[in-house]
Design a protein around this motif. Structure first.
Motif, short mmCIF file in Angstrom:
data_model
loop_
_atom_site.label_atom_id
_atom_site.label_comp_id
_atom_site.label_asym_id
_atom_site.label_seq_id
_atom_site.Cartn_x
_atom_site.Cartn_y
_atom_site.Cartn_z
N LEU A 183 12.85 1.79 1.73
CA LEU A 183 12.69 0.57 2.30
C LEU A 183 13.61 0.34 3.20
N ASN A 184 14.94 0.04 2.42
CA ASN A 184 16.40 -0.48 3.11
C ASN A 184 17.62 0.48 3.32
N ASP A 185 17.47 1.58 3.02
CA ASP A 185 18.49 2.09 4.17
C ASP A 185 17.78 2.54 5.31
N PRO A 186 19.35 2.40 6.16
CA PRO A 186 18.69 2.36 8.13
C PRO A 186 18.66 3.73 8.08
N VAL A 187 18.91 4.61 7.22
CA VAL A 187 18.33 6.19 7.49
C VAL A 187 17.31 7.01 7.21
N ASP A 222 2.41 3.34 3.57
CA ASP A 222 1.67 3.03 3.02
C ASP A 222 2.78 3.71 1.73
N ILE A 223 3.78 3.37 0.44
CA ILE A 223 4.22 3.40 -0.24
C ILE A 223 3.71 3.75 -1.47
N ILE A 224 3.15 4.06 -2.01
CA ILE A 224 2.03 4.73 -3.34
C ILE A 224 2.83 5.43 -4.25
N TYR A 233 11.38 -3.70 -8.68
CA TYR A 233 9.80 -3.87 -9.11
C TYR A 233 9.44 -6.00 -8.95
N ILE A 234 10.23 -6.27 -9.09
CA ILE A 234 10.06 -7.63 -9.28
C ILE A 234 9.31 -7.89 -8.35
N GLN A 235 9.60 -7.45 -7.16
CA GLN A 235 9.38 -8.26 -6.11
C GLN A 235 7.54 -7.64 -6.02
N ILE A 290 5.65 -10.30 -3.63
CA ILE A 290 6.45 -10.03 -2.66
C ILE A 290 6.85 -9.49 -1.46
N GLU A 291 7.04 -7.82 -2.20
CA GLU A 291 7.22 -7.02 -1.39
C GLU A 291 5.51 -5.93 -1.26
N LYS A 292 4.92 -5.83 -0.92
CA LYS A 292 3.54 -5.56 -0.20
C LYS A 292 3.53 -3.73 0.13
N ARG A 293 4.78 -3.76 0.52
CA ARG A 293 4.29 -2.21 1.55
C ARG A 293 4.33 -1.38 0.08
N VAL A 294 4.52 -1.09 -1.08
CA VAL A 294 4.84 -0.47 -2.17
C VAL A 294 3.09 -1.46 -3.12
N ARG A 295 2.58 -0.16 -3.67
CA ARG A 295 1.85 -0.64 -4.82
C ARG A 295 2.02 0.58 -6.05
#
Length: 404
Positions: free
Chosen positions: A217-221, A230-232, A283-285, A290-295
């Motif tokens: 989600l966060n690393d530009p690489v 989707d990230i499951i 995990y809190i997100q 707040i973070e909807k791309r990971v389930r």
């Protein structure tokens, strides 16, 4: 090369570095006559490393979700050759990030530590040398190289060989698109990942799992690679533990037991087993929506997720490590080793008998320090972080090594 020593150390990654640091601290702080014994051990110690410099592969990782600055420098006590290095490191804060990335750790600490240890050991440090098998007898430990040449003969041996990740049998049908946590967190080029359509499936819901998701989600690489996918996360254990204060746990409605799950030393919930830093924040997100791309997807077995595995473009296996040990024989009989106690001795799994003069600790060996570093009562895993090594396990092993 056939070198004879009192003790040989196989591996100078995180655990091996901490062993040498602990030994230097012993020399610096001890009184006679122990001081002379520690110095003699340091002078005769031969360290064998498969890479081109001490430090193992730790410097290759691209993020630092596992260790924060306080833990990394806790092993560098005052009045040692490392104190100035520690103080310089602590004066290098990150301006925009709540963590210090591992490449920065490598530049500010790991490389300078490697240089110091190289100067300390001199010709007794064998780099680019792989140990493939070890022979133990009553009074001798022998290590052999990749061409079956004898490397070192010694009275005693310490194994700090690190851990390895092995493909789960249930994932064999999807091995072409499966990577392990370690190689994934070292990825510097997303073009090496499979680019077909599909989701990203993370097997496991451990700290490493959330670290992998955080990086996607966060690393530009990797964020461009992950965009639109989707990230499951396949979650076998419904309880996700977070290292936090009791107040934080109550505030975020995180379940824990006041007696068993709170470390009596630090006062933290799940000190040894909980998610830290960016993994915890992610995990809190997710929990708050707040973070909807990971389930998180519950599963009882991997076979339950066949449809998800089939549809995934990339599978990241985050299911832990096994000891990365060379073949070990005792008087010609192959040994499958395990920890014998929390003091570093190793024994054979089948017989339970101690293997004479053989010690080990670190990732894969899974020795849990007792006392102040044991953490919460409910913790029954292994303690693989930097913090316990020099402060609990390494000094105990060192004291056994100097016994006559």
């Amino acid at each position: 090369m056939n070198t004879i020593s009192h003790c040989q150390l196989i591996g100078t990654g995180t655990a091996g570095l901490c062993f040498v640091i602990a030994l230097v601290n012993k020399v610096k702080q001890a009184q006679e006559p122990k001081k002379l014994k520690y110095q003699a051990l340091l002078d005769s110690l031969i360290a064998i490393e498969g890479n081109h410099q001490p430090g193992g592969v730790l410097g290759n990782y691209q993020i630092n979700a596992n260790t924060d600055a306080d833990e990394i420098v806790s092993c560098l006590l005052d009045d040692t050759p490392f104190s100035n290095l520690r103080d310089y490191y602590l004066q290098q804060p990150e301006v925009h990030q709540p963590l210090i990335t591992l490449p920065k750790v490598g530049k500010l600490m790991l490389e300078p530590i490697a240089n110091i240890i190289t100067s300390l050991l001199g010709d007794n440090l064998l780099l680019d040398t792989e140990v493939t098998r070890v022979e133990i007898s009553k009074n001798e430990c022998k290590s052999y190289g990749s061409h079956d040449q004898l490397l070192v003969s010694s009275q005693k041996m310490v194994l700090c060989c690190g851990g390895k990740e092995e493909l789960l049998k249930d994932l064999l049908p999807w091995r072409q698109k499966t990577v392990f946590t370690g190689p994934f967190l070292q990825t510097k080029d997303a073009s090496l990942l499979p680019h077909q359509q599909g989701s990203i499936l993370i097997v496991g819901s451990s700290h490493s799992s959330f670290s992998a998701a955080w990086r996607l989600l966060n690393d530009p690489v990797l964020s461009l690679y992950a965009k639109g996918r989707d990230i499951i996360m396949l979650q076998r254990n419904p309880l996700v533990k977070l290292r936090c204060t009791p107040e934080f746990a109550h505030q975020n409605q995180l379940p824990f037991d006041d007696i068993d799950d709170v470390c009596p030393v630090s006062g933290l919930v799940y000190r040894n087993a909980g998610l830290r830093k960016d993994a915890k924040a992610l995990y809190i997100q997710i929990k708050k929506g707040i973070e909807k791309r990971v389930r998180l997807e519950p599963m009882a077995a991997i076979s339950d997720a066949k449809h998800l595995l089939d549809n995934a473009a990339l599978i990241i296996q985050c299911t832990g490590f096994r000891a990365n040990l060379p073949k070990i024989t005792l008087n010609g009989v192959t040994q499958k080793v395990r920890q014998r106690s929390n003091f570093g001795e190793l024994s054979d799994i089948k017989s339970g008998a101690a293997i004479p003069n053989l010690f080990g600790f670190g990732l894969g060996i899974q020795i849990i320090p007792e006392g102040d570093y044991r953490g919460e009562n409910s913790f029954n895993g292994s303690s693989d972080g930097v913090l316990p090594y020099p402060n609990a396990v390494a000094p105990v092993i060192i004291d056994q090594l100097i016994q006559d």
